[in-house]
Design a protein around this motif. Structure first.
Motif, PDB file in Angstrom:
ATOM      1  N   VAL A   1       0.992  -1.167   0.025  1.00 13.56           N
ATOM      2  CA  VAL A   1      -0.011  -0.067  -0.054  1.00 13.56           C
ATOM      3  C   VAL A   1       0.775   1.019   0.070  1.00 13.56           C
ATOM      4  O   VAL A   1       2.016   1.129   0.170  1.00 13.56           O
ATOM      5  N   LYS A   2       0.355   2.443  -0.050  1.00 11.86           N
ATOM      6  CA  LYS A   2       0.914   3.663  -0.194  1.00 11.86           C
ATOM      7  C   LYS A   2       1.503   3.572   1.236  1.00 11.86           C
ATOM      8  O   LYS A   2       0.824   3.571   2.178  1.00 11.86           O
ATOM      9  N   ILE A   3       2.855   4.275   1.242  1.00 12.19           N
ATOM     10  CA  ILE A   3       3.584   4.546   2.610  1.00 12.19           C
ATOM     11  C   ILE A   3       3.292   6.064   2.767  1.00 12.19           C
ATOM     12  O   ILE A   3       4.033   6.611   1.724  1.00 12.19           O
ATOM     13  N   ASN A   4       3.395   6.626   3.845  1.00  7.80           N
ATOM     14  CA  ASN A   4       3.218   7.774   4.089  1.00  7.80           C
ATOM     15  C   ASN A   4       4.600   8.426   3.772  1.00  7.80           C
ATOM     16  O   ASN A   4       4.751   9.698   3.120  1.00  7.80           O
ATOM     17  N   VAL A   5       5.997   8.190   4.359  1.00  9.04           N
ATOM     18  CA  VAL A   5       7.205   8.673   4.136  1.00  9.04           C
ATOM     19  C   VAL A   5       7.414   8.732   2.719  1.00  9.04           C
ATOM     20  O   VAL A   5       8.077   9.769   2.368  1.00  9.04           O
ATOM     21  N   VAL A   6       7.186   7.911   1.818  1.00 14.54           N
ATOM     22  CA  VAL A   6       7.291   7.871   0.490  1.00 14.54           C
ATOM     23  C   VAL A   6       6.597   8.863  -0.109  1.00 14.54           C
ATOM     24  O   VAL A   6       7.023   9.808  -0.893  1.00 14.54           O
TER      25      VAL A   6
ATOM     26  N   LYS B   1       9.945  17.005   0.027  1.00 15.08           N
ATOM     27  CA  LYS B   1      11.104  17.098  -0.093  1.00 15.08           C
ATOM     28  C   LYS B   1      11.710  17.110  -1.880  1.00 15.08           C
ATOM     29  O   LYS B   1      12.526  17.755  -2.147  1.00 15.08           O
ATOM     30  N   ALA B   2      10.884  16.384  -2.435  1.00 13.15           N
ATOM     31  CA  ALA B   2      11.392  16.437  -4.028  1.00 13.15           C
ATOM     32  C   ALA B   2      11.143  17.939  -4.731  1.00 13.15           C
ATOM     33  O   ALA B   2      12.028  18.057  -5.571  1.00 13.15           O
ATOM     34  N   ARG B   3      10.159  18.597  -4.357  1.00 16.82           N
ATOM     35  CA  ARG B   3       9.893  19.989  -4.626  1.00 16.82           C
ATOM     36  C   ARG B   3      10.906  20.903  -4.184  1.00 16.82           C
ATOM     37  O   ARG B   3      11.228  21.848  -4.749  1.00 16.82           O
ATOM     38  N   LEU B   4      11.822  20.497  -3.012  1.00 15.11           N
ATOM     39  CA  LEU B   4      12.755  21.447  -2.650  1.00 15.11           C
ATOM     40  C   LEU B   4      14.165  21.106  -3.137  1.00 15.11           C
ATOM     41  O   LEU B   4      15.261  21.328  -2.595  1.00 15.11           O
ATOM     42  N   ASN B   5      14.211  19.896  -3.994  1.00 13.62           N
ATOM     43  CA  ASN B   5      15.257  19.513  -4.597  1.00 13.62           C
ATOM     44  C   ASN B   5      16.355  19.097  -3.557  1.00 13.62           C
ATOM     45  O   ASN B   5      17.382  19.004  -3.547  1.00 13.62           O
ATOM     46  N   MET B   6      15.638  18.274  -2.622  1.00 16.85           N
ATOM     47  CA  MET B   6      16.347  17.391  -1.524  1.00 16.85           C
ATOM     48  C   MET B   6      16.353  16.038  -1.584  1.00 16.85           C
ATOM     49  O   MET B   6      16.941  15.393  -0.772  1.00 16.85           O
ATOM     50  N   VAL B   7      16.126  15.690  -2.899  1.00 17.30           N
ATOM     51  CA  VAL B   7      15.837  14.334  -3.119  1.00 17.30           C
ATOM     52  C   VAL B   7      17.016  13.847  -4.382  1.00 17.30           C
ATOM     53  O   VAL B   7      17.044  14.546  -5.355  1.00 17.30           O
ATOM     54  N   HIS B   8      17.957  13.134  -3.989  1.00 14.59           N
ATOM     55  CA  HIS B   8      19.054  12.725  -5.025  1.00 14.59           C
ATOM     56  C   HIS B   8      19.032  11.368  -5.372  1.00 14.59           C
ATOM     57  O   HIS B   8      19.549  10.448  -4.420  1.00 14.59           O
ATOM     58  N   THR B   9      18.235  10.868  -6.233  1.00 10.80           N
ATOM     59  CA  THR B   9      18.122   9.379  -6.452  1.00 10.80           C
ATOM     60  C   THR B   9      19.465   8.795  -6.656  1.00 10.80           C
ATOM     61  O   THR B   9      19.617   7.233  -6.343  1.00 10.80           O
ATOM     62  N   PHE B  10      20.530   9.227  -7.138  1.00  6.41           N
ATOM     63  CA  PHE B  10      21.928   8.405  -7.310  1.00  6.41           C
ATOM     64  C   PHE B  10      22.586   8.306  -6.158  1.00  6.41           C
ATOM     65  O   PHE B  10      23.542   7.693  -5.754  1.00  6.41           O
ATOM     66  N   LYS B  11      22.117   9.091  -4.940  1.00  5.67           N
ATOM     67  CA  LYS B  11      22.708   8.785  -3.526  1.00  5.67           C
ATOM     68  C   LYS B  11      21.860   7.937  -2.706  1.00  5.67           C
ATOM     69  O   LYS B  11      21.073   8.399  -2.246  1.00  5.67           O
ATOM     70  N   LYS B  12      22.133   6.745  -3.186  1.00  5.05           N
ATOM     71  CA  LYS B  12      21.303   5.710  -2.579  1.00  5.05           C
ATOM     72  C   LYS B  12      21.287   5.327  -0.948  1.00  5.05           C
ATOM     73  O   LYS B  12      20.303   5.391  -0.290  1.00  5.05           O
ATOM     74  N   SER B  13      22.452   5.536  -0.365  1.00  5.00           N
ATOM     75  CA  SER B  13      22.705   5.537   0.892  1.00  5.00           C
ATOM     76  C   SER B  13      21.916   6.786   1.648  1.00  5.00           C
ATOM     77  O   SER B  13      21.197   6.200   2.505  1.00  5.00           O
ATOM     78  N   ARG B  14      22.188   7.787   1.300  1.00  2.00           N
ATOM     79  CA  ARG B  14      21.480   8.842   1.742  1.00  2.00           C
ATOM     80  C   ARG B  14      19.922   8.803   1.749  1.00  2.00           C
ATOM     81  O   ARG B  14      19.280   9.223   2.370  1.00  2.00           O
ATOM     82  N   PHE B  15      19.402   8.153   0.426  1.00  2.00           N
ATOM     83  CA  PHE B  15      18.256   7.982   0.404  1.00  2.00           C
ATOM     84  C   PHE B  15      17.591   7.132   1.245  1.00  2.00           C
ATOM     85  O   PHE B  15      16.416   7.569   2.096  1.00  2.00           O
ATOM     86  N   VAL B  16      18.373   6.220   1.592  1.00  2.00           N
ATOM     87  CA  VAL B  16      17.770   5.081   2.656  1.00  2.00           C
ATOM     88  C   VAL B  16      17.519   5.788   3.890  1.00  2.00           C
ATOM     89  O   VAL B  16      16.808   5.833   4.764  1.00  2.00           O
TER      90      VAL B  16
ATOM     91  N   ASP C   1       7.723  10.049  11.780  1.00  2.00           N
ATOM     92  CA  ASP C   1       6.629   9.465  11.742  1.00  2.00           C
ATOM     93  C   ASP C   1       6.126   8.895  12.990  1.00  2.00           C
ATOM     94  O   ASP C   1       4.816   8.901  13.146  1.00  2.00           O
ATOM     95  N   TYR C   2       6.788   8.108  13.559  1.00  2.00           N
ATOM     96  CA  TYR C   2       6.412   7.402  14.475  1.00  2.00           C
ATOM     97  C   TYR C   2       5.942   8.140  15.549  1.00  2.00           C
ATOM     98  O   TYR C   2       4.991   8.007  16.344  1.00  2.00           O
TER      99      TYR C   2
ATOM    100  N   ASN D   1       5.245  11.619   1.288  1.00  2.00           N
ATOM    101  CA  ASN D   1       5.513  12.906   1.704  1.00  2.00           C
ATOM    102  C   ASN D   1       6.981  13.344   1.046  1.00  2.00           C
ATOM    103  O   ASN D   1       7.287  14.341   0.878  1.00  2.00           O
ATOM    104  N   LEU D   2       7.846  12.313   0.818  1.00  2.00           N
ATOM    105  CA  LEU D   2       9.044  12.781   0.265  1.00  2.00           C
ATOM    106  C   LEU D   2       8.904  13.212  -1.006  1.00  2.00           C
ATOM    107  O   LEU D   2       9.508  14.140  -1.597  1.00  2.00           O
ATOM    108  N   LEU D   3       7.888  12.589  -1.795  1.00  2.00           N
ATOM    109  CA  LEU D   3       7.858  13.050  -3.357  1.00  2.00           C
ATOM    110  C   LEU D   3       6.938  14.399  -3.350  1.00  2.00           C
ATOM    111  O   LEU D   3       7.139  15.168  -4.194  1.00  2.00           O
ATOM    112  N   LYS D   4       6.067  14.483  -2.355  1.00  2.00           N
ATOM    113  CA  LYS D   4       5.257  15.963  -2.224  1.00  2.00           C
ATOM    114  C   LYS D   4       6.006  16.981  -1.852  1.00  2.00           C
ATOM    115  O   LYS D   4       5.747  18.093  -2.339  1.00  2.00           O
TER     116      LYS D   4
END
Length: 317
Positions: free
Chosen positions: A110-115, A122-137, A147-148, A117-120
């Protein structure tokens, strides 16, 4: 549903693309068998690796697959469900797959909140770098820990409302609400502790590459997760206290009802006792005509009033 994103190196913005490329992020939600086979073929990994996080009972863990040179990280994320119009807090598994040094995959049933929220956000603020996989995790894990804490705040607010409502009415419906709260805290406690084990393994730097600039994010995530564990323990103790108080209140109310009923039974029995005595076939100092009847009625009323006053004074009514 399959969505593929990639960070534009020139603009720094995250863009949606049609096919997987090196450094992209593949977000999969409730995939069909056809979609699982397609993704597995495109990124060249075993289909079962994609299926593990889709099991709703899957627990948080890390698997390293040397054959396909990929790392599967499964964690539990908080979520809200509705059953019979009632809000229920629970946890859902989220799979994060690092495929070689090429791609990053998130997958869930199902849809996960953190994912989302990240798209809506942080992605708009250019805070997501898909090539930096460790940082993404680490970004996802940090947001999940926060969230907890946010969900635990919601639970605390609901508990306060429940306490206020409990003072006005107590029924089986309230008992069911307590049971739902207890189930939520059990799920949260098990999930956050399992996530903590995953975080500690990641902190050792053996599962995925740990870069120096990512250490602060991971350390903050560990702190947030520990705080969530402490909050769960605190709210669990509060909930246990509410359960004890609820049981005591039910017992006290039952005792009060039984006390009143016993007193009313005694009061009602007094006129019966007086009339029974006066109905015996012996001489009594009362007239045998209508006046004597009213005198007996008056005596019964007086005895009843005296008994009622005495019981009232003793807080039995």
């Amino acid at each position: 549903m399959i969505e593929i994103y990639n960070t534009n190196m020139d603009t720094g913005k995250i863009e949606k693309i049609d096919k997987p490329v090196k450094g992209c992020w593949i977000n999969i939600v409730k995939p069909t068998e056809k979609e699982i086979k397609k993704v597995a073929s495109d990124v060249q990994i075993d289909e079962n690796i994609l299926r593990y996080p889709l099991d709703m009972s899957e627990k948080a863990h890390i698997d390293i697959d040397d054959d396909y040179n990929c790392v599967l990280i499964v964690v539990d994320s908080p979520a809200t469900e509705f059953k019979d119009g009632e809000k229920i807090y629970t946890t859902l598994p989220l799979g994060m797959i690092l495929v070689r040094d090429d791609m990053f995959i998130t997958i869930s049933q199902v849809k996960i909140n953190v994912v989302d929220n990240l798209l809506k956000n942080k992605a708009r603020l250019n805070m997501v770098h898909t090539f930096k996989k460790s940082r993404f995790v680490f970004q996802l894990l940090y947001d999940m820990a926060q969230d907890y804490i946010r969900y635990l705040t919601y639970i605390n607010v609901d508990l306060e409302k429940f306490e206020d409502h409990m003072q006005k009415t107590m029924s089986n419906k309230e008992l069911l609400k307590i049971m739902r709260f207890e189930k939520s805290m059990i799920y949260f406690n098990a999930s956050v502790k399992a996530n903590q084990v995953v975080l500690e393994k990641l902190n050792r730097g053996k599962a995925i590459k740990l870069y120096e600039e990512d250490e602060d994010i991971l350390e903050d995530t560990l702190i947030e997760n520990r705080q969530a564990i402490e909050m769960i323990q605190t709210y669990s103790e509060i909930l246990n206290g509410i359960v004890d108080i609820f049981g005591t209140m039910v017992s006290n109310n039952l005792n009060a009802v039984m006390k009143v009923l016993t007193s009313l039974t005694l009061i009602i029995s007094l006129p019966t006792m007086v009339s029974s005595f006066m109905g015996m076939n012996v001489d009594f100092p009362f007239n045998t005509n209508i006046v004597g009847f009213y005198e007996i009625i008056a005596l019964a009323i007086i005895v009843t009033i005296v008994a009622t006053y005495w019981l009232k004074k003793k807080n039995m009514l």
